[in-house]
Write an enzyme that holds these catalytic residues in place. Structure first.
Site, PDB file in Angstrom:
ATOM      1  N   ASP A 165       4.862  13.300  40.623  1.00  0.00           N
ATOM      2  CA  ASP A 165       4.614  14.694  40.635  1.00  0.00           C
ATOM      3  C   ASP A 165       3.870  15.234  39.565  1.00  0.00           C
ATOM      4  OD1 ASP A 165       4.976  17.162  41.668  1.00  0.00           O
ATOM      5  OD2 ASP A 165       7.013  17.095  42.221  1.00  0.00           O
ATOM      6  N   ASP A 216       4.078  22.754  49.134  1.00  0.00           N
ATOM      7  CA  ASP A 216       5.646  22.876  49.012  1.00  0.00           C
ATOM      8  C   ASP A 216       6.099  23.964  50.055  1.00  0.00           C
ATOM      9  OD1 ASP A 216       6.157  21.200  47.082  1.00  0.00           O
ATOM     10  OD2 ASP A 216       6.226  22.673  45.349  1.00  0.00           O
TER      11      ASP A 216
HETATM   12  C1  GLA Z   1       7.668  19.757  43.241  1.00  0.00           C
HETATM   13  C2  GLA Z   1       7.456  19.117  44.488  1.00  0.00           C
HETATM   14  C3  GLA Z   1       8.689  19.239  45.574  1.00  0.00           C
HETATM   15  C4  GLA Z   1       9.688  18.466  44.622  1.00  0.00           C
HETATM   16  C5  GLA Z   1      10.129  19.236  43.342  1.00  0.00           C
HETATM   17  C6  GLA Z   1      11.104  18.735  42.452  1.00  0.00           C
HETATM   18  O1  GLA Z   1       7.621  21.229  43.476  1.00  0.00           O
HETATM   19  O2  GLA Z   1       6.504  19.604  45.167  1.00  0.00           O
HETATM   20  O3  GLA Z   1       8.364  18.365  46.579  1.00  0.00           O
HETATM   21  O4  GLA Z   1       9.652  17.171  44.550  1.00  0.00           O
HETATM   22  O5  GLA Z   1       8.898  19.447  42.673  1.00  0.00           O
HETATM   23  O6  GLA Z   1      11.235  19.488  41.250  1.00  0.00           O
END
Ligand code: GLA
Length: 786
Positions: A530, A600
């Site tokens: 990420d 997201d």
């Molecule tokens: C990002 C990702 C989510 C999750 C969060 C965790 O927003 O896109 O899917 O993994 O981080 O903090």
């Protein structure tokens, strides 16, 4: 003797290539052949070249050499026509032609449908100077224009030499053809600055890749101020239309279309990664004449996960539309020492005479066959469960085991624990950078959980955010100098985190070591990588001032290197790239990760638009889609079935809190997961036909046809019905008119009840479904029986 050999070599070079016998050329004209052979070897070479020349002139010495081992005529993808000084690059259905003009400069000649012969092709000619204000250089379509002379359009290369000269004029030096690769070497008219233009032809995918390498053969540093991968030209004319993708966090890859007007339209990232806001892909059609299924479309995409730029430029008076792409020259500077080279990102281009749908399918094929890990036969992606939306940071062994039990019940194959397992990570204010297992949440480490998950016949995956650090972390307390920063300036936080300076080799080694340790100690077969903020204050105080701007490029190269090394060391590892959802989606990261987190925003109705835009450049198998809980964060509720059928248009994942599911939910989920497994090969490796768009219709319909034509699957999704209007007829595509297909329905919404139907019926009469109210949905599978 040596002079004769050179002359003869060039002679053979041209003639042999024009006959398509580049195999021999490779052997005989490698750049190293400057080393003088001696005695018998030298004579043998001369004789051999004579032999080649006679053969190339058509003397039937060994005609079999022009054929492949199975006797089929070999159509070379790249041909040089020495009489016209043209290079013809051919794919199954397209031709791309460049050539040398009177100035010995490389010029674009043609890009479009495949030409059946070379007959009409003429040598490249510079454009006539109309006025002193419209110079020949500016009006001619230079294939790789440097900034110099009287060139005023977007340059592909701009440099400053050590003596202050900022003028660069590139002309032809040499070339080399190796199978589907063409290297054309350009050189400045005065200085030892070379550019190697590397073309790779993908015949089956109707696409070409361009990449440029700048080489400093002078004795002093050359500072590169702009380095582009190249330019794609469409035929001159007015009224073109641009399609591109824009968006935001939680609303990525929105397809936008607009006319191309004189001037420049720039899409770019200055954020250090690809960005949610704009994506490095474009498509151009003539006057909006193309649609999903017909019309001429020129398209391209960059493979770079850092600062990039695509400049769509329409330059009067000829109304020439071109798209220049490569590294963003904003805040860019790269001092190139003598003997060094600097390579630009891959820049892919393709042409479809059958609309945007075909343009997408070509991109998808390229990704599966040529780019992504495991190509040309990437493994099928497993059904995933990710606990993020169920638990957020609140993870522990017992809770994860309970979710794993339930995930296994519905047929999940890969169980992923997301954020919260490491350091002092109880919320987003602490812990990033400390990649050790949190001892309170996992007193016995990760092993018990992983073996439990493996015992349930699921792989185990883990979340990391390697490039980041919270100021509240052991790592930052120990190495405050490891983050991007300008001395005495603020360090802007986003999501309470700072960005590690990944351009530094010590930081790179630390991150590699930290991840490698966790992966080596545990049976982790998947990581979600990420990146939850963009770069800011991109200072690198420890580097010499002249080199500090290299940070943008070196950062990304080091991220790539870490991923490549991890994969090499852990061959079973698969990776999902995520950047707050879809902030890092491009053909560069996709060379090294198996899938990306699309957004997201996991809400199913919003996801339809995000998925559609994503699918223009990117294969559905590259996008991870989650079934979430309702009501979603936007307050909307849709049925579990609708959420599943939306998420199946890609790699199916689930993030809902399974602890809250009823027995009926589990039963439906199991049925849905089984259904997906029965069609996923077709979805992941087949051809996508976007039959009805969420931008244009109440109904979204996507059809996937298996590569061998034996199966097709259709999804029909109706977010809302008004006035009890019947859902539109769906006309299938990509089937065999004369074949018979057994239609297997997921439910009883199909109006045409026959069990077996012909391809022509399905494509011309079409199928109708009882879809009513809000968020109704269905799916059918077609199995070819005859
Ligand atoms: C990002 C990702 C989510 C999750 C969060 C965790 O927003 O896109 O899917 O993994 O981080 O903090």
């Amino acid at each position: 003797m040596s002079l004769k050999i050179k002359v003869l070599t060039r002679f053979c070079h041209d003639v042999v290539e024009s006959k398509g016998l580049s195999l021999f050329l490779e052997v005989e004209t490698t750049p190293d052949s400057a080393a003088e052979p001696s005695g018998l070897a030298q004579i043998m070479r001369v004789v051999f070249r004579l032999f080649l020349a006679m053969m190339a002139l058509g003397l039937p010495l060994m005609p079999a050499l022009a054929a492949s081992s199975n006797g089929q005529a070999v159509e070379p993808a790249i041909r040089f026509l020495p009489d016209r000084k043209l290079w013809v690059l051919e794919t199954a259905r397209t031709s791309y032609v460049v050539g040398l003009n009177e100035e010995n400069a490389l010029q674009h000649v043609y890009w479009g449908e495949r030409l059946s012969s070379d007959q009409g092709l003429q040598a490249a000619h510079t454009a006539r100077e109309v006025t002193s204000f419209d110079s020949t250089e500016t009006m001619s379509n230079n294939e790789y224009p440097a900034w110099g002379g009287t060139y005023y359009n977007e340059p592909s290369l701009k440099v400053t030499l050590a003596n202050g000269v900022r003028d660069l004029v590139l002309t032809y030096d040499s070339h080399e053809i190796r199978g589907d690769d063409l290297l054309i070497r350009l050189k400045d008219i005065r200085y030892g600055l070379f550019v190697n233009l590397d073309y790779k032809v993908f015949p089956a995918e109707d696409m070409i890749r361009k990449q440029a390498q700048v080489e400093n053969r002078t004795t002093q540093i050359v500072t590169i101020e702009s380095a582009q991968s190249g330019v794609w030209y469409v035929p001159p004319g007015q009224g073109y239309r641009l399609s591109y993708l824009n968006g935001r966090w939680g609303g990525e890859t929105q397809l936008t279309r607009q006319p191309i007007f004189p001037g420049k339209f720039v899409i770019e990232s200055r954020r250090g990664n690809t960005s949610h806001q704009l994506n490095p892909w474009f498509a151009i059609d003539a006057g909006g004449e193309a649609d999903e299924h017909q019309g001429r479309v020129w398209f391209g995409a960059l493979g770079w996960s850092g600062n990039w730029k695509l400049v769509v430029e329409d330059t009067p008076p000829a109304h020439q539309v071109r798209v220049t792409g490569g590294y963003n020259d904003f805040d860019f500077s790269w001092p190139l020492a003598p003997g060094e080279t600097f390579t630009t990102p891959p820049y892919y281009g393709g042409f479809s005479a059958s609309g945007f749908g075909e343009a997408s399918r070509l991109m998808h094929r390229l990704e599966r066959d040529q780019i992504m890990p495991g190509h040309p036969h990437p493994a099928l992606r497993p059904v995933l469960y990710n606990s993020w939306e169920a638990t957020t940071f609140n993870v522990n062994e017992a809770g994860q085991k309970a979710l794993a039990d339930k995930a296994a019940r519905v047929g999940v194959e890969l169980f992923v624990m997301d954020d919260g397992w490491f350091g002092q990570r109880n919320d987003d204010r602490a812990g990033l950078g400390d990649w050790y297992v949190n001892p309170k949440k996992f007193p016995n480490g990760l092993k018990p959980l992983i073996s439990y998950v493996n015992g349930l016949h699921m792989h185990f995956g883990l979340w990391f955010e390697p490039e980041m650090v919270n100021p509240n972390s052991d790592l930052y307390r120990k190495h405050p100098d490891w983050v991007l920063n300008f001395p005495d300036r603020p360090r802007s936080e986003a999501r309470h985190q700072l960005v590690l300076n990944m351009a530094r080799d010590d930081v790179k080694e630390y991150i590699f070591g930290a991840l490698d340790k966790v992966l080596s100690e545990n049976n982790i077969e998947y990581i979600k990588w990420d990146m939850n903020r963009h770069l800011s204050e991109p200072g690198w105080p420890e580097a010499p001032v002249a080199e500090q701007k290299e940070v943008w490029v070196k950062y990304v190269r080091n991220v790539y290197e870490i991923i490549d090394r991890l994969r090499a060391k852990h061959p079973n590892l698969t990776i999902e790239a995520c950047s707050g959802g879809g902030g890092r989606i491009d053909l560069g990261i996709l060379e090294r990760v198996d899938e990306v987190h699309v957004s997201d925003d996991t809400e199913a109705f919003d996801r339809l638009r995000i998925q559609e835009g994503f699918s223009f450049p990117y294969a559905p198998r590259l996008g991870m889609d989650w079934v979430n809980d309702v009501p979603s964060t936007n307050g909307r509720s849709t049925s579990l079935k609708f959420r599943f059928l939306v998420a199946m248009n890609g790699v199916l994942g689930i993030t809902a809190n399974l602890n809250k599911w009823s027995q009926d939910d589990f039963a439906l989920a199991k049925q849905m997961v089984d259904y997906y497994k029965g069609v996923r090969e077709t979805i992941q490796n087949g051809d996508l036909y976007r039959l009805s768009s969420p931008r244009e219709s109440d109904l979204t319909a996507n059809e996937y046809v298996a590569a061998d034509g034996k199966q097709a699957v259709l999804f029909a999704l109706l977010p809302s019905q008004q006035f009890e209007r019947p859902a539109p007829t769906i006309y299938l595509r990509g089937l065999d008119e004369n074949a018979q297909y057994r239609v297997k329905a997921l439910d009883n919404k199909r109006r045409e009840r026959a069990e077996v139907m012909s391809g022509s019926f399905l494509m011309h009469h079409g199928l109708n479904f009882e879809l009513t109210g809000d968020f109704d949905s269905t799916s059918v599978v077609l199995e070819r029986v005859l």
